[in-house]
Design an enzyme around this catalytic site. Structure first.
Site, short mmCIF file in Angstrom:
data_model
loop_
_atom_site.label_atom_id
_atom_site.label_comp_id
_atom_site.label_asym_id
_atom_site.label_seq_id
_atom_site.Cartn_x
_atom_site.Cartn_y
_atom_site.Cartn_z
N SER A 1 7.51 9.28 11.97
CA SER A 1 6.41 9.19 10.99
C SER A 1 6.66 9.46 9.60
O SER A 1 7.40 10.20 9.23
CB SER A 1 5.20 10.20 11.26
N GLY B 1 -5.13 7.91 5.58
CA GLY B 1 -3.86 8.77 6.29
C GLY B 1 -2.95 8.97 5.48
O GLY B 1 -2.41 10.22 5.12
N LYS C 1 0.76 -1.20 -0.08
CA LYS C 1 0.04 0.18 -0.02
C LYS C 1 0.75 1.06 0.00
O LYS C 1 0.74 2.23 -0.75
CB LYS C 1 -0.96 -0.12 1.23
N SER C 2 1.85 1.33 0.78
CA SER C 2 2.65 2.66 1.07
C SER C 2 3.42 2.68 -0.44
O SER C 2 3.33 3.80 -0.85
CB SER C 2 3.89 2.39 1.93
N GLN D 1 4.62 9.21 7.15
CA GLN D 1 3.95 10.12 6.18
C GLN D 1 4.39 11.15 6.43
O GLN D 1 4.52 12.10 5.51
CB GLN D 1 2.72 9.86 6.91
N ARG E 1 -8.32 12.11 12.55
CA ARG E 1 -6.96 12.11 12.57
C ARG E 1 -6.08 13.31 12.80
O ARG E 1 -6.36 14.25 11.91
CB ARG E 1 -6.34 11.14 11.72
N ARG F 1 -6.10 2.06 18.18
CA ARG F 1 -5.95 0.65 17.96
C ARG F 1 -5.74 -0.18 19.69
O ARG F 1 -6.07 -1.22 19.66
CB ARG F 1 -4.77 0.41 17.04
N ARG G 1 -7.55 -3.26 9.89
CA ARG G 1 -6.52 -4.08 10.42
C ARG G 1 -6.90 -4.69 11.63
O ARG G 1 -6.78 -6.03 11.97
CB ARG G 1 -5.02 -3.50 10.67
N ASP H 1 2.31 -0.99 11.88
CA ASP H 1 0.67 -1.38 11.58
C ASP H 1 0.47 -2.86 12.20
O ASP H 1 -0.60 -3.24 11.86
CB ASP H 1 0.59 -1.27 10.10
C1 S3P Z 1 2.54 4.90 6.24
C2 S3P Z 1 3.06 5.16 7.50
C3 S3P Z 1 2.64 4.73 8.69
C4 S3P Z 1 1.90 3.64 8.54
C5 S3P Z 1 0.80 3.94 7.54
C6 S3P Z 1 1.45 4.16 6.22
C7 S3P Z 1 3.28 5.43 4.97
O1 S3P Z 1 2.16 5.96 9.43
O2 S3P Z 1 1.07 3.44 9.80
O3 S3P Z 1 -0.04 2.78 7.51
O4 S3P Z 1 2.76 4.83 4.00
O5 S3P Z 1 4.03 6.27 5.23
P1 S3P Z 1 2.70 6.92 10.19
O6 S3P Z 1 3.53 7.81 9.49
O7 S3P Z 1 1.84 7.90 10.66
O8 S3P Z 1 3.47 6.06 11.37
#
Ligand code: S3P
Length: 472
Positions: A198, A125, A50-51, A200, A153, A382, A427, A351
């Site tokens: 993070s 997110g 997914k990422s 993200q 969020r 969670r 999840r 995750d």
């Molecule tokens: C992700 C980073 C993680 C993860 C999310 C996907 C990404 O989040 O929990 O499912 O693709 O960069 P955080 O950056 O908030 O930890």
């Protein structure tokens, strides 16, 4: 050859309209039940990571030249990213939304265009936070909206550094969605210390940094997934990354570099494979192979933990795919024992705590997890969702501040016979369906349609290996 001639006859919008009522997108009834089984057997490929899928669409959209993507996860989260990019002028097409391949004609030097309507990012997110950074470097204004879970969020963690770089934000409720991002073609570079580990937030800053004047530095307290850095490198942009002695990591990017379109093959998602792996470990007579899974060390903390618990898991046939390490994962039934998970491992399995808790419930002795404060702000809280679900299934659990202790038993199977609330969290839904394979009585989850965000064929694939998961 033009796109039509090449067989890419559907624009993304027409594909999404076509699929709206198909069995593919509406794959789940609201509740789903999982029954105890003897074991899982065979090989099954789980969907693309997914990422990496989000990043391939974003980077391909602004690269110079064409990008071809195979193995893209066609889950709802990733489709939200594709739709948002299309609304800003990206040209993304595929002859087959479920199986790909996907083709992007990159914008190169051209600018993103002003979206005509707000960008709906569903439950995702990653779409929201990465696209905030992505949009920041262009002179456009875009309103981001999401579902009930995403609208709860925190977005301040992304707004703060991007505002320092020169983007502007209009928010109605504190730092939550809906919000408006007003980008700028004159972003400043920054030197930013992330308050939480993070990927993200790091990625949002790097995406903005690509358009900023000068060098942008991001310091992360612990190294997080590095797919943005790796894919930018694969597409010709120099990103420098260094893990320091104190375990913090510094990532540097110089603004003004141009990405170049490439062929991208996306490996299977280790976070999705995790559900199969734990299901095989906790059922008595299992032996499965999950081929071509991403085994980037910043994503494999769960597998390391399961091995420490006594899990028979091997990574076979290791290889490289477009700058990411990949292997086939072989898992056999195992007698597990409880462990203490080191808190510096949390980012590499962020995750995977819901599914680790299921393995812990079937392991002998207690499993202690700490440093989990970020779990409170995922698709659901969670920590609470795990604790409530385990208690409902007859498993003892303690939530202590940012930690979780699960008291497992490998001798007597947990009772089960309950309905677990998923709180719009894919999840949580998949984890408790896995628990139901090894309890005395079946386990039901509500709102199982949320699974389509990341793993649209989850129950079909599990059932093909021998599970019994049925819509209610
Ligand atoms: C992700 C980073 C993680 C993860 C999310 C996907 C990404 O989040 O929990 O499912 O693709 O960069 P955080 O950056 O908030 O930890």
């Amino acid at each position: 050859m033009g796109l039509r001639q090449a067989g890419y006859q559907y624009s993304l919008f027409s594909i999404l309209a076509k699929c709206k009522n198909s069995a593919f997108t509406i794959a789940y009834m609201k509740a789903c039940v999982s029954k105890p089984i003897d074991g899982l057997k065979g090989a099954a490929r789980v969907p693309g990571d997914k990422s990496i899928s989000h990043r391939a669409l974003m980077l391909g959209s602004i690269a110079a030249g064409d990008t071809r993507i195979s193995g893209l996860l066609a889950g709802e989260d990733v489709l939200c990213t594709a739709k948002a990019l299309t609304a800003m002028g990206a040209v993304i097409t595929s002859p087959d939304i479920k199986n790909g391949p996907w083709h992007i004609r990159g914008l190169g030097e051209k600018l993103l265009c002003q979206p005509k309507a707000s960008l709906y990012l569903g439950n995702s997110g990653t779409s929201a936070r990465l696209l905030m950074g992505f949009v920041s470097g262009y002179p456009v204004s875009a309103v981001f909206t999401g579902d009930e879970s995403l609208s709860r969020r925190p977005m301040g963690r992304v707004i703060k550094p991007l505002a320092q770089m020169g983007a502007r934000f209009e928010t109605s409720v504190a730092d939550r969605l809906p919000l408006r991002v007003i980008g700028s073609s004159t972003l400043r570079s920054i030197n930013y210390q992330l308050p939480v580990a993070s990927a993200q937030v790091k990625s949002a800053i790097l995406l903005a940094g690509l358009h900023a004047k000068g060098m942008t530095f991001v310091v992360e307290p612990q190294p997080t997934r590095d797919h943005t850095e790796r894919m930018m490198g694969f597409m010709g942009v120099k990103v420098h990354s260094k893990v320091q002695k104190n375990e913090s990591a510094v990532v540097t990017i110089e603004g003004g570099q141009q990405l170049v379109g490439r062929n991208i093959v996306i490996p299977a998602d280790p976070s999705s494979a995790a559900f199969l792996a734990v299901a095989a470990l906790i059922t008595e007579d299992s032996d499965i192979v999950i081929p071509s899974v991403l085994v980037n060390p910043r994503r494999t903390g769960l597998y390391e933990t399961l091995q420490e618990m006594g899990g028979d898991i091997t990574f076979e046939n290791r290889r490289d795919s477009c700058g990411e390490p990949v292997a086939d994962i072989h898992v056999r039934s195992s007698k597990l024992r409880g462990v203490r998970v080191p808190s510096d491992r949390v980012p590499s399995m962020i995750d995977e705590f819901p599914i680790l808790s299921i393995a812990a419930a079937l392991a002998e002795g207690k499993t202690v997890m700490t440093g989990l404060e970020e779990l409170r702000v995922k698709e659901s809280d969670r920590l609470s969702a795990i604790a409530n679900g385990l208690e409902a299934a007859g498993i003892r659990v303690d939530v202590r501040g940012d930690g979780l202790v699960v008291y497992g038993s490998s001798v007597t199977a947990p009772k089960g016979g309950c309905t677990v609330r998923t709180h719009l969290d894919h999840r949580i839904a998949m984890s408790f369906l896995v628990l139901g394979l090894a309890t005395q009585e079946p386990v039901t989850v509500d709102g199982a349609e949320t699974i389509s965000t990341s793993f649209p064929n989850f129950t079909t694939l599990m059932n093909s290996l021998g599970a019994q998961m049925m819509p209610q």
